[in-house]
Design an enzyme around this catalytic site. Structure first.
Site, PDB file in Angstrom:
ATOM      1  N   HIS A 178      -6.999   6.245  12.144  1.00 41.45           N
ATOM      2  CA  HIS A 178      -7.912   6.420  11.377  1.00 41.45           C
ATOM      3  C   HIS A 178      -8.581   7.812  11.590  1.00 41.45           C
ATOM      4  CE1 HIS A 178      -7.941   3.237   8.756  1.00 41.45           C
ATOM      5  NE2 HIS A 178      -7.393   2.436   9.633  1.00 41.45           N
ATOM      6  N   CYS A 197       0.126   3.455  -1.044  1.00 44.68           N
ATOM      7  CA  CYS A 197      -1.060   4.071  -0.587  1.00 44.68           C
ATOM      8  C   CYS A 197      -1.343   4.530   0.775  1.00 44.68           C
ATOM      9  CB  CYS A 197      -1.975   2.990  -1.046  1.00 44.68           C
ATOM     10  SG  CYS A 197      -2.043   1.705  -0.196  1.00 44.68           S
TER      11      CYS A 197
HETATM   12  C1  PEP Z   1      -1.589   1.351   5.517  1.00 41.61           C
HETATM   13  O1  PEP Z   1      -1.712   0.402   6.390  1.00 41.61           O
HETATM   14  O2  PEP Z   1      -0.875   2.129   5.189  1.00 41.61           O
HETATM   15  C2  PEP Z   1      -3.077   1.382   4.713  1.00 41.61           C
HETATM   16  C3  PEP Z   1      -3.007   1.986   3.666  1.00 41.61           C
HETATM   17  O3  PEP Z   1      -3.922   0.790   5.222  1.00 41.61           O
HETATM   18  P1  PEP Z   1      -5.054   1.292   6.293  1.00 41.61           P
HETATM   19  O4  PEP Z   1      -4.520   2.718   6.736  1.00 41.61           O
HETATM   20  O5  PEP Z   1      -6.386   1.404   5.893  1.00 41.61           O
HETATM   21  O6  PEP Z   1      -4.672   0.408   7.589  1.00 41.61           O
END
Ligand code: PEP
Ligand code: MG
Length: 572
Positions: free
Chosen positions: A183, A499
């Site tokens: 993140h 995404c």
């Molecule tokens: C992913 O896992 O690719 C996603 C878009 O969700 P996050 O990054 O919020 O886990």
């Protein structure tokens, strides 16, 4: 010397480095040898210094930050806490330990009170660490202060640190830990800060080292030549001109439309996304709104946030993800049970199934927000009574971490019962790709979360720098799963988006389209680069690039094969 890591984004930064202080170790519980009055005098001086510093920083920051910092300044001067510390010193504790224990005691009290008070607990922790740092004579924790812009070097950054970054000062980030989908990396990308994560040797970069940070190459040059610096400055200028190109909708060279959507954590980013030409929102990470909350947000609280987002994108599509609690995004009200392997634990849709009322409240708030924007009406026919067609928002809602058809059937049924018209799922667990045909029996669409899909396919923790080389969505194993999802979507006549961060890598985005992906969602900062790359390839070329990637035997070989073929296409 050139250090290697995983680049986040494609930009470049040039400048001196500044280190983030290491986290403070907890003071040892030992008998003090310092006389109590002297220890108390030292503590009082430290408390006064921290209180004054926080107040001064508040004055400088202004706005909401000032309120928070002023409140923290008061915490440092609170007479009840001072009295508690004095008592503990009298019991023979060391100065540091007495401060630590006193603040920890008040912290626990706040947590027990719940609600707003509990949310202040972390502020109290921060004050405690600042006072202890002052007593030890070391730098206070957190982002270092500087009058001149710098490149921040850290072991890793907590989301809260990244959120507080002053973008006028921090030109780039270098971290020892973290992979491309951590993140920290996602937030850095969303703020358009060039970053390199998982850099072995980052701990040895001395403050003030002049570096060239090249995110596209994944390198930190700690002794660049004049021409390296000149070259980097030129690339910074070139990227600025690319950002100024016209904001056309995403499309391949043959005109095939590939909508380019934005990943957002709140409506605060809407203006920036629209300015970058986002054709809607492809991933609204709703959990980012409630990371600090210790109790589940009410329907009314959620409604306000969702309505704001839907209004900002009236006339466009908004794909909302229901709350996704996980190891990297803890939501204490959804799952705070300690787990041995949280990435494999009660997270995503699993946690929501276990706390169904939270899911029901969220879907209710979303349906109400959509009604408020599109015009109130009775569910079903005539629902969209108000607003012209161009003003209506097209709300899609999806569930995270869906493993199979049962999860999909469960979520889409609950969502439709509560008035959500388009309900889909995220493909992040490899099993979802293997049974994609079954999932499409109930899901209206699939959105591939390549960050988690990569983590689970290659069994490489996305938070861990030591396995960052495996967290690469270019890996043919990941791309084969994407291909299975793309084909299943085509067979079912339903859309398949991406995404995850892979959509923000321009060349990989073309490969994804070649594998059957119909839309791409990314941080707004990446839209210009991806738009430009898509426009260079026809669908047939994208499919040829995808075939080359699938045949490769590793992520890096796939990247090299596709880069070569794309260059040959551009020439031919
Ligand atoms: C992913 O896992 O690719 C996603 C878009 O969700 P996050 O990054 O919020 O886990
Ligand atoms: Mg995910």
């Amino acid at each position: 010397m050139v250090l290697n890591g995983v680049g986040v984004g494609r930009s470049v930064a040039v400048g001196p480095t500044l280190r983030m202080p290491e986290p403070l170790a907890e003071p040892v519980d030992e008998v003090s040898t310092e006389p109590q009055p002297e220890a108390f005098a030292r503590v009082q001086a430290a408390l006064a210094a921290v209180s004054a510093d926080l107040e001064a920083r508040g004055e400088k920051a202004g706005g909401q930050a000032q309120d928070v910092l002023n409140a923290q300044s008061l915490m440092a001067a609170d007479p009840t806490i001072v009295e508690d510390i004095e008592t503990r010193l009298g019991d023979g504790r060391t100065a540091e330990r007495a401060v630590f224990e006193a603040y920890a005691g008040f912290r626990d009290l706040l947590v027990q009170m719940g609600g707003y008070m509990a949310e202040r607990a972390t502020d109290l922790d921060d004050v405690s660490r600042r006072v202890i740092a002052n007593l030890r004579g070391v730098a206070a924790p957190g982002i270092p202060e500087s009058d001149a812009p710098f490149i921040l070097v850290a072991h890793d950054l907590a989301p809260a640190d990244t959120a507080l970054l002053d973008l006028d000062k921090v030109m780039g980030l270098i971290t020892r830990e973290g992979g491309p989908t951590s993140h920290t990396a996602i937030l850095a990308r969303s703020k358009s800060i060039p970053a390199i994560v998982g850099v072995e040797g980052a701990e040895n970069i001395a403050d003030g080292t002049f570096v060239v940070l090249d995110a596209a190459a994944g390198t930190v040059d700690t002794s660049p030549s004049d021409s390296d610096v000149e070259d980097a400055r030129q690339r910074i200028a070139e990227r600025a001109s690319l950002a100024a190109a016209p904001l056309t909708p995403g499309a391949l060279a043959d005109g095939t439309a590939i909508p380019l959507l934005a990943n957002l954590g709140s409506a605060d980013g809407a203006a920036e996304a629209l300015a970058a030409g986002a054709e809607g929102v492809g991933l609204f990470r709703t959990e980012f709104l409630f990371l600090d909350a210790s109790v589940a947000p009410t329907v009314d609280e959620q409604f306000v946030e969702y309505e704001r987002m839907l209004r900002a994108f009236a006339g466009k599509k908004v794909v909302v993800r229901v709350l996704d609690a996980g190891a990297d995004k803890p939501l204490s009200f959804l799952n705070d049970a300690p787990e041995e392997n949280p990435a494999l634990g009660l997270r995503g849709i699993r946690a929501l199934r276990a706390s169904e009322q939270i899911l029901i409240d969220q879907l209710t708030a979303l349906a109400r927000a959509e009604e408020a924007v599109n015009g109130a009406g009775v569910l079903g026919a005539g629902r969209h009574g108000g607003g012209g067609a161009s003003e209506r928002v097209d709300l899609w809602v999806m569930a995270p971490m869906v493993a199979d058809a049962d999860d999909s059937e469960y979520f889409t049924t609950v969502a439709r019962e509560l008035g959500i018209q388009v309900a889909g799922v995220m493909a992040e667990v490899p099993s979802s790709a293997l049974v994609a045909d079954q999932i499409f029996e109930t899901a209206d669409f699939v959105s591939i979360g390549t960050n988690d899909l990569t983590q689970y396919t290659l069994a490489a923790d996305r938070l861990l720098g030591s396995v960052a080389n495996l967290q690469d969505p270019w890996h043919p194993a990941v791309l084969r799963l994407v291909g299975m999802l793309g084909r299943a979507g085509l067979d079912a006549g339903k859309p398949v988006g991406v995404c995850g961060e892979a959509a923000a890598d321009p060349l990989l985005a073309v490969v994804l389209v070649g594998l059957g992906v119909t839309s791409l969602s990314m941080t707004p900062a990446a839209i210009a680069d991806v738009r430009a790359e898509l426009a260079r390839h026809t669908r047939a070329e994208a499919e040829a690039l995808a075939r080359a990637a699938l045949k490769a035997t590793s992520a890096s070989r796939a990247r090299i094969a596709v880069t070569r073929l794309a260059a040959a296409n551009a020439v031919g």
